[in-house]
Design a protein around this motif. Structure first.
Motif, short mmCIF file in Angstrom:
data_model
loop_
_atom_site.label_atom_id
_atom_site.label_comp_id
_atom_site.label_asym_id
_atom_site.label_seq_id
_atom_site.Cartn_x
_atom_site.Cartn_y
_atom_site.Cartn_z
N VAL A 20 0.85 -1.19 0.00
CA VAL A 20 0.00 0.00 0.00
C VAL A 20 0.89 1.24 0.00
O VAL A 20 1.90 1.30 0.72
CB VAL A 20 -0.91 0.03 1.26
CG1 VAL A 20 -1.83 1.24 1.22
CG2 VAL A 20 -1.71 -1.26 1.36
N LEU A 21 0.50 2.23 -0.81
CA LEU A 21 1.22 3.50 -0.84
C LEU A 21 0.28 4.62 -0.41
O LEU A 21 -0.84 4.73 -0.91
CB LEU A 21 1.73 3.79 -2.26
CG LEU A 21 2.49 5.11 -2.43
CD1 LEU A 21 3.82 5.08 -1.66
CD2 LEU A 21 2.75 5.41 -3.91
N VAL A 22 0.75 5.43 0.54
CA VAL A 22 0.03 6.66 0.90
C VAL A 22 0.82 7.82 0.28
O VAL A 22 1.96 8.07 0.66
CB VAL A 22 -0.07 6.84 2.43
CG1 VAL A 22 -0.75 8.17 2.77
CG2 VAL A 22 -0.83 5.68 3.06
N ALA A 23 0.22 8.48 -0.70
CA ALA A 23 0.88 9.61 -1.36
C ALA A 23 0.09 10.88 -1.02
O ALA A 23 -1.14 10.88 -1.09
CB ALA A 23 0.89 9.40 -2.88
N TYR A 24 0.82 11.92 -0.67
CA TYR A 24 0.11 13.13 -0.23
C TYR A 24 0.86 14.37 -0.69
O TYR A 24 2.08 14.34 -0.92
CB TYR A 24 0.00 13.16 1.32
CG TYR A 24 1.33 13.41 1.97
CD1 TYR A 24 2.23 12.36 2.18
CD2 TYR A 24 1.74 14.70 2.28
CE1 TYR A 24 3.48 12.59 2.71
CE2 TYR A 24 2.99 14.95 2.82
CZ TYR A 24 3.86 13.90 3.03
OH TYR A 24 5.10 14.14 3.54
N ALA B 117 -1.25 11.81 6.86
CA ALA B 117 -0.70 10.77 5.98
C ALA B 117 0.26 9.87 6.76
O ALA B 117 0.24 8.64 6.61
CB ALA B 117 0.01 11.42 4.79
N ARG B 118 1.07 10.48 7.60
CA ARG B 118 2.04 9.68 8.38
C ARG B 118 1.32 8.78 9.37
O ARG B 118 1.68 7.61 9.55
CB ARG B 118 3.04 10.60 9.09
CG ARG B 118 3.91 11.35 8.12
CD ARG B 118 5.20 11.88 8.67
NE ARG B 118 5.94 12.54 7.59
CZ ARG B 118 6.62 11.90 6.64
NH1 ARG B 118 6.70 10.59 6.64
NH2 ARG B 118 7.23 12.57 5.67
N GLN B 119 0.31 9.33 10.03
CA GLN B 119 -0.44 8.52 11.01
C GLN B 119 -1.19 7.38 10.31
O GLN B 119 -1.27 6.27 10.83
CB GLN B 119 -1.41 9.39 11.77
CG GLN B 119 -0.72 10.38 12.71
CD GLN B 119 -1.71 11.13 13.57
OE1 GLN B 119 -2.79 10.67 13.86
NE2 GLN B 119 -1.33 12.34 13.96
N LEU B 120 -1.74 7.67 9.14
CA LEU B 120 -2.48 6.64 8.41
C LEU B 120 -1.54 5.54 7.90
O LEU B 120 -1.83 4.35 8.02
CB LEU B 120 -3.26 7.26 7.24
CG LEU B 120 -4.14 6.31 6.45
CD1 LEU B 120 -5.24 5.72 7.32
CD2 LEU B 120 -4.74 7.02 5.23
N ALA B 121 -0.41 5.96 7.36
CA ALA B 121 0.57 5.00 6.84
C ALA B 121 1.04 4.08 7.96
O ALA B 121 1.20 2.86 7.76
CB ALA B 121 1.74 5.73 6.19
N ALA B 122 1.23 4.64 9.16
CA ALA B 122 1.66 3.81 10.30
C ALA B 122 0.58 2.79 10.64
O ALA B 122 0.86 1.62 10.91
CB ALA B 122 1.95 4.71 11.50
N ARG B 123 -0.69 3.20 10.60
CA ARG B 123 -1.78 2.27 10.91
C ARG B 123 -1.88 1.15 9.87
O ARG B 123 -2.25 0.03 10.18
CB ARG B 123 -3.12 3.02 10.95
CG ARG B 123 -3.37 3.77 12.27
CD ARG B 123 -4.51 4.74 12.08
NE ARG B 123 -5.03 5.32 13.30
CZ ARG B 123 -4.45 6.30 13.99
NH1 ARG B 123 -3.28 6.77 13.60
NH2 ARG B 123 -5.02 6.78 15.08
N LEU B 124 -1.55 1.48 8.61
CA LEU B 124 -1.71 0.51 7.52
C LEU B 124 -0.44 -0.29 7.24
O LEU B 124 -0.46 -1.21 6.44
CB LEU B 124 -2.10 1.25 6.23
CG LEU B 124 -3.47 1.93 6.20
CD1 LEU B 124 -3.60 2.81 4.96
CD2 LEU B 124 -4.58 0.88 6.23
#
Ligand SMILES: Cc1cc2nc3c(=O)[nH]c(=O)nc-3n(C[C@H](O)[C@H](O)[C@H](O)COP(=O)(O)O)c2cc1C
Length: 160
Positions: free
Chosen positions: A4-8, A19-26
């Motif tokens: 999974v990639l979180v791009a912001y 984005a950082r908090q979400l990426a850590a959760r995922l």
């Protein structure tokens, strides 16, 4: 494990924080959509941002990761003039033909829902975002966005 990639894109750091908090959760990787020149800095940049969002202008952007290599993309954008920020629009336009399932979140000053951003993403990518969430700048700064982020992370995970 699903990649999974979180791009912001973030002008003032609020979207970046989420984005950082979400990426850590995922357990996701993260990428920043950058601008080679500071086109949106300062007051002139603020007005340029509004103009570009309204005109659907696509600025030059740079990023480090290729979303094509990921099974799932999450994009994060500030709300500009009630629309997707111009850098996120440019990112989606660049990769639209190559990305898979997509989810999104956005952050606004008012904290309103701005459902039109989901339609913009659909128009740009030809994909309905599988899940979306809107945040207000204040809840991010006050550190009270955690529950909503948990829900978003759970909804995203339900798709892989
Ligand atoms: C060019 C521009 C346009 C904006 N337009 C809106 C808007 O239409 N509605 C709103 O609630 N906030 C608006 N804002 C406020 C941002 O959405 C809000 O400050 C957001 O948290 C910024 O995210 P960032 O810190 O990641 O840059 C705007 C900000 C900028 C810079």
């Amino acid at each position: 494990m699903t990649k999974v990639l979180v791009a912001y894109y973030s002008r003032l750091g609020t979207t970046e924080e989420l984005a950082r908090q979400l990426a850590a959760r995922l357990g996701a990787e993260i990428d920043t959509i950058r601008l080679p020149s500071p086109v949106y800095a300062g007051l002139a940049g603020f007005w340029r941002g509004i103009w570009h969002a309204l005109r659907h202008h696509l600025p030059d952007i740079a990023c480090e990761r290729d979303p094509v290599g990921y099974a799932f993309l999450v994009v994060g954008s500030p709300v500009w003039a009630g629309r997707l920020s111009a850098p996120v629009r440019a990112y989606l336009a660049r990769f639209a033909d190559h990305i898979g399932p997509i989810a999104a979140f956005w952050v606004s000053g008012s904290g309103r829902a701005y459902p039109g951003l989901a339609l913009e993403i659909e128009e740009l990518t030809d994909r309905v975002p599988l899940t979306t969430s809107s945040f207000g700048r204040r809840e991010v700064l006050e550190g009270t966005a955690g529950d909503k982020l948990d829900v978003l992370a759970r909804d995203i995970r339900a798709h892989f």
